[in-house]
Motif scaffolding. Sequence first.
Motif, PDB file in Angstrom:
ATOM      1  N   ASP A  87      -5.977  -1.240  -3.759  1.00  0.00           N
ATOM      2  CA  ASP A  87      -6.134  -2.691  -3.692  1.00  0.00           C
ATOM      3  C   ASP A  87      -4.803  -3.391  -3.943  1.00  0.00           C
ATOM      4  OD1 ASP A  87      -8.816  -2.631  -3.123  1.00  0.00           O
ATOM      5  OD2 ASP A  87      -9.459  -2.912  -5.203  1.00  0.00           O
ATOM      6  N   LEU A  88      -4.374  -4.193  -2.964  1.00  0.00           N
ATOM      7  CA  LEU A  88      -3.211  -5.050  -3.167  1.00  0.00           C
ATOM      8  C   LEU A  88      -3.637  -6.354  -3.827  1.00  0.00           C
ATOM      9  CD1 LEU A  88      -1.336  -4.552   0.242  1.00  0.00           C
ATOM     10  CD2 LEU A  88      -1.175  -3.206  -1.866  1.00  0.00           C
ATOM     11  N   MET A  89      -4.840  -6.784  -3.503  1.00  0.00           N
ATOM     12  CA  MET A  89      -5.451  -7.927  -4.186  1.00  0.00           C
ATOM     13  C   MET A  89      -6.952  -7.854  -4.034  1.00  0.00           C
ATOM     14  SD  MET A  89      -6.889 -10.475  -1.970  1.00  0.00           S
ATOM     15  CE  MET A  89      -6.701 -11.915  -2.984  1.00  0.00           C
ATOM     16  N   ASP A  90      -7.649  -8.370  -5.029  1.00  0.00           N
ATOM     17  CA  ASP A  90      -9.107  -8.417  -5.012  1.00  0.00           C
ATOM     18  C   ASP A  90      -9.527  -9.575  -5.898  1.00  0.00           C
ATOM     19  OD1 ASP A  90     -11.831  -8.111  -5.084  1.00  0.00           O
ATOM     20  OD2 ASP A  90     -11.807  -5.974  -5.569  1.00  0.00           O
ATOM     21  N   SER A  91      -9.988 -10.636  -5.264  1.00  0.00           N
ATOM     22  CA  SER A  91     -10.341 -11.831  -6.038  1.00  0.00           C
ATOM     23  C   SER A  91     -11.530 -11.582  -6.964  1.00  0.00           C
ATOM     24  CB  SER A  91     -10.657 -12.997  -5.092  1.00  0.00           C
ATOM     25  OG  SER A  91     -11.757 -12.681  -4.240  1.00  0.00           O
TER      26      SER A  91
ATOM     27  N   PRO B 271       2.094  -8.195  -7.428  1.00  0.00           N
ATOM     28  CA  PRO B 271       3.217  -9.005  -6.955  1.00  0.00           C
ATOM     29  C   PRO B 271       3.907  -8.301  -5.793  1.00  0.00           C
ATOM     30  CG  PRO B 271       3.776  -7.900  -9.008  1.00  0.00           C
ATOM     31  CD  PRO B 271       2.317  -7.649  -8.774  1.00  0.00           C
ATOM     32  N   PRO B 272       4.671  -9.047  -4.990  1.00  0.00           N
ATOM     33  CA  PRO B 272       5.289  -8.461  -3.787  1.00  0.00           C
ATOM     34  C   PRO B 272       6.090  -7.191  -4.053  1.00  0.00           C
ATOM     35  CG  PRO B 272       5.516 -10.842  -3.737  1.00  0.00           C
ATOM     36  CD  PRO B 272       4.928 -10.499  -5.075  1.00  0.00           C
TER      37      PRO B 272
ATOM     38  N   LEU C 218       3.036 -13.004  -0.731  1.00  0.00           N
ATOM     39  CA  LEU C 218       3.716 -14.300  -0.776  1.00  0.00           C
ATOM     40  C   LEU C 218       2.717 -15.451  -0.763  1.00  0.00           C
ATOM     41  CD1 LEU C 218       6.609 -13.545   1.750  1.00  0.00           C
ATOM     42  CD2 LEU C 218       6.591 -13.279  -0.742  1.00  0.00           C
ATOM     43  N   LEU C 219       1.467 -15.144  -0.475  1.00  0.00           N
ATOM     44  CA  LEU C 219       0.370 -16.115  -0.534  1.00  0.00           C
ATOM     45  C   LEU C 219      -0.771 -15.460  -1.302  1.00  0.00           C
ATOM     46  CD1 LEU C 219      -1.252 -18.666   0.447  1.00  0.00           C
ATOM     47  CD2 LEU C 219      -1.897 -17.285   2.448  1.00  0.00           C
ATOM     48  N   ARG C 220      -1.315 -16.183  -2.255  1.00  0.00           N
ATOM     49  CA  ARG C 220      -2.459 -15.661  -3.005  1.00  0.00           C
ATOM     50  C   ARG C 220      -3.727 -16.341  -2.493  1.00  0.00           C
ATOM     51  NH1 ARG C 220      -2.687 -14.186  -9.364  1.00  0.00           N
ATOM     52  NH2 ARG C 220      -4.828 -13.358  -9.402  1.00  0.00           N
ATOM     53  N   PRO C 221      -4.530 -15.638  -1.702  1.00  0.00           N
ATOM     54  CA  PRO C 221      -5.742 -16.253  -1.144  1.00  0.00           C
ATOM     55  C   PRO C 221      -6.738 -16.637  -2.238  1.00  0.00           C
ATOM     56  CG  PRO C 221      -5.167 -14.225   0.012  1.00  0.00           C
ATOM     57  CD  PRO C 221      -4.336 -14.267  -1.218  1.00  0.00           C
ATOM     58  N   GLU C 222      -7.529 -17.652  -1.942  1.00  0.00           N
ATOM     59  CA  GLU C 222      -8.552 -18.088  -2.899  1.00  0.00           C
ATOM     60  C   GLU C 222      -9.620 -17.017  -3.091  1.00  0.00           C
ATOM     61  OE1 GLU C 222      -8.343 -22.869  -1.841  1.00  0.00           O
ATOM     62  OE2 GLU C 222      -9.797 -21.577  -0.848  1.00  0.00           O
ATOM     63  N   ALA C 223      -9.921 -16.291  -2.029  1.00  0.00           N
ATOM     64  CA  ALA C 223     -10.961 -15.266  -2.120  1.00  0.00           C
ATOM     65  C   ALA C 223     -10.646 -14.154  -1.131  1.00  0.00           C
ATOM     66  CB  ALA C 223     -12.335 -15.854  -1.822  1.00  0.00           C
ATOM     67  N   GLY C 224     -11.044 -12.928  -1.477  1.00  0.00           N
ATOM     68  CA  GLY C 224     -10.896 -11.829  -0.541  1.00  0.00           C
ATOM     69  C   GLY C 224     -10.373 -10.564  -1.179  1.00  0.00           C
TER      70      GLY C 224
ATOM     71  N   ILE D 262      -7.601  -7.180  -0.086  1.00  0.00           N
ATOM     72  CA  ILE D 262      -6.671  -6.520   0.827  1.00  0.00           C
ATOM     73  C   ILE D 262      -6.412  -5.127   0.264  1.00  0.00           C
ATOM     74  CG2 ILE D 262      -4.391  -6.568   1.888  1.00  0.00           C
ATOM     75  CD1 ILE D 262      -4.389  -9.605   1.472  1.00  0.00           C
ATOM     76  N   THR D 263      -6.669  -4.117   1.095  1.00  0.00           N
ATOM     77  CA  THR D 263      -6.544  -2.729   0.656  1.00  0.00           C
ATOM     78  C   THR D 263      -5.660  -1.958   1.622  1.00  0.00           C
ATOM     79  OG1 THR D 263      -8.770  -2.807  -0.287  1.00  0.00           O
ATOM     80  CG2 THR D 263      -7.813  -0.639   0.049  1.00  0.00           C
ATOM     81  N   LEU D 264      -4.700  -1.208   1.088  1.00  0.00           N
ATOM     82  CA  LEU D 264      -3.826  -0.356   1.884  1.00  0.00           C
ATOM     83  C   LEU D 264      -3.972   1.071   1.403  1.00  0.00           C
ATOM     84  CD1 LEU D 264      -1.591  -0.026   4.025  1.00  0.00           C
ATOM     85  CD2 LEU D 264       0.082  -0.468   2.209  1.00  0.00           C
ATOM     86  N   ASP D 265      -4.457   1.939   2.296  1.00  0.00           N
ATOM     87  CA  ASP D 265      -4.685   3.343   1.959  1.00  0.00           C
ATOM     88  C   ASP D 265      -5.509   3.512   0.693  1.00  0.00           C
ATOM     89  OD1 ASP D 265      -3.456   4.464   4.148  1.00  0.00           O
ATOM     90  OD2 ASP D 265      -1.510   4.647   3.189  1.00  0.00           O
ATOM     91  N   GLY D 266      -6.585   2.714   0.582  1.00  0.00           N
ATOM     92  CA  GLY D 266      -7.487   2.826  -0.557  1.00  0.00           C
ATOM     93  C   GLY D 266      -6.989   2.177  -1.835  1.00  0.00           C
TER      94      GLY D 266
END
Length: 357
Positions: free
Chosen positions: A61-65, A72-73, A47-53, A55-59
């Motif tokens: 990637d949910l997001m990788d700048s 998407p959610p 619900l928020l797209r970070p400028e940098a960073g 986030i990984t769940l069980d290997g």
Amino acid sequence: MSLSVALRHRFPGFTLDVDFQAQAGVTALFGRSGSGKTSVINAVAGLLRPEAGRITLDGRDLMDSATGRFLPPHRRGLGYVFQDSRLFPHLSVRQNLLYGRWFASHGDRIGFEDVVSLLGIGDLLQRRPGALSGGEKQRVAIGRALLSRPRMLLMDEPLAALDEARKSEILPYLERLRDQTRIPILYVSHAMPEVARLATTLVILRDGKVMQAGQLEGLMSDPDTAAHLGEGQAGSVIAARVQAHDADGLTRLSTPLGELLVPHLDAAPGHTLRLRIHARDVMLSLTRPQGISALNVLSANVRSVAPGTGPDVLVRLAVGQDHLLARITARSAKALALAPGIAVHAVVKSVAVTDRG
């Protein structure tokens, strides 16, 4: 399960810059209002797209700048329970629950009847949300999220809108959710009593940064944690098992500290629970006290003596196989000549250890 969160995002007058790891169980994001808790959970949810960073769940990637990846959610496989239940008012409880199945993300985790039983909502299925209490609405919202078969459950201050009676009603169900399902939970709260009762991992946020992160029981008995918890919240969280109920109305508990006696608990022998022992409720003596009313006197060794927030100090004690925290005045610590390695006796009032979180 492993969740890795490393992100940076600027808001007007505030920068979120966090990096932490979460394992199976309940990971609590704790901090005062405005510390960045909801922003973190919204970033995990998409619900928020970070400028940098990253986030990984069980290997995965949910997001990788760095690569531009941003799922998407609806593709993240996460269930979200908000502070308000957000149930559909025109649908029955059964229909609200079944709505979650439309968003089932992957294989069978938990079925409809299992969810209904787990959350104790069988008698509510034909009702509409307007006929439910606040605690009942939240249980239905949790059930709807569970039926989406999430890889992880996100809960943003789910008890904040409830009064104390409704919180007491729903907390046992959250404990069952933690203990009886294998679904990891990222849990946002600014209320230490519910965090101490539910969490396995604690992440403390302040002004958009991680102050401390780690296993709950270890952090709670660490004097360095006290400054981040708020006035009077410092203390230890101890696992306990009900051993027996005595004829005089006391319950015997087996704990890593040794045996403790508390006023009668409505729990069968063998039942496990958590004890929250406030540092202010622990007294220290160089010799074993005689002629006192306190029933719990524990042999301990001083591990550290650290300054508190006023004219007091925090004393970390090794007791049995665990640690205990005591808050006493600096004058008392000086009079007792407390230092690492000193043997003491810790006096814990029975009434101080009956709080299950």
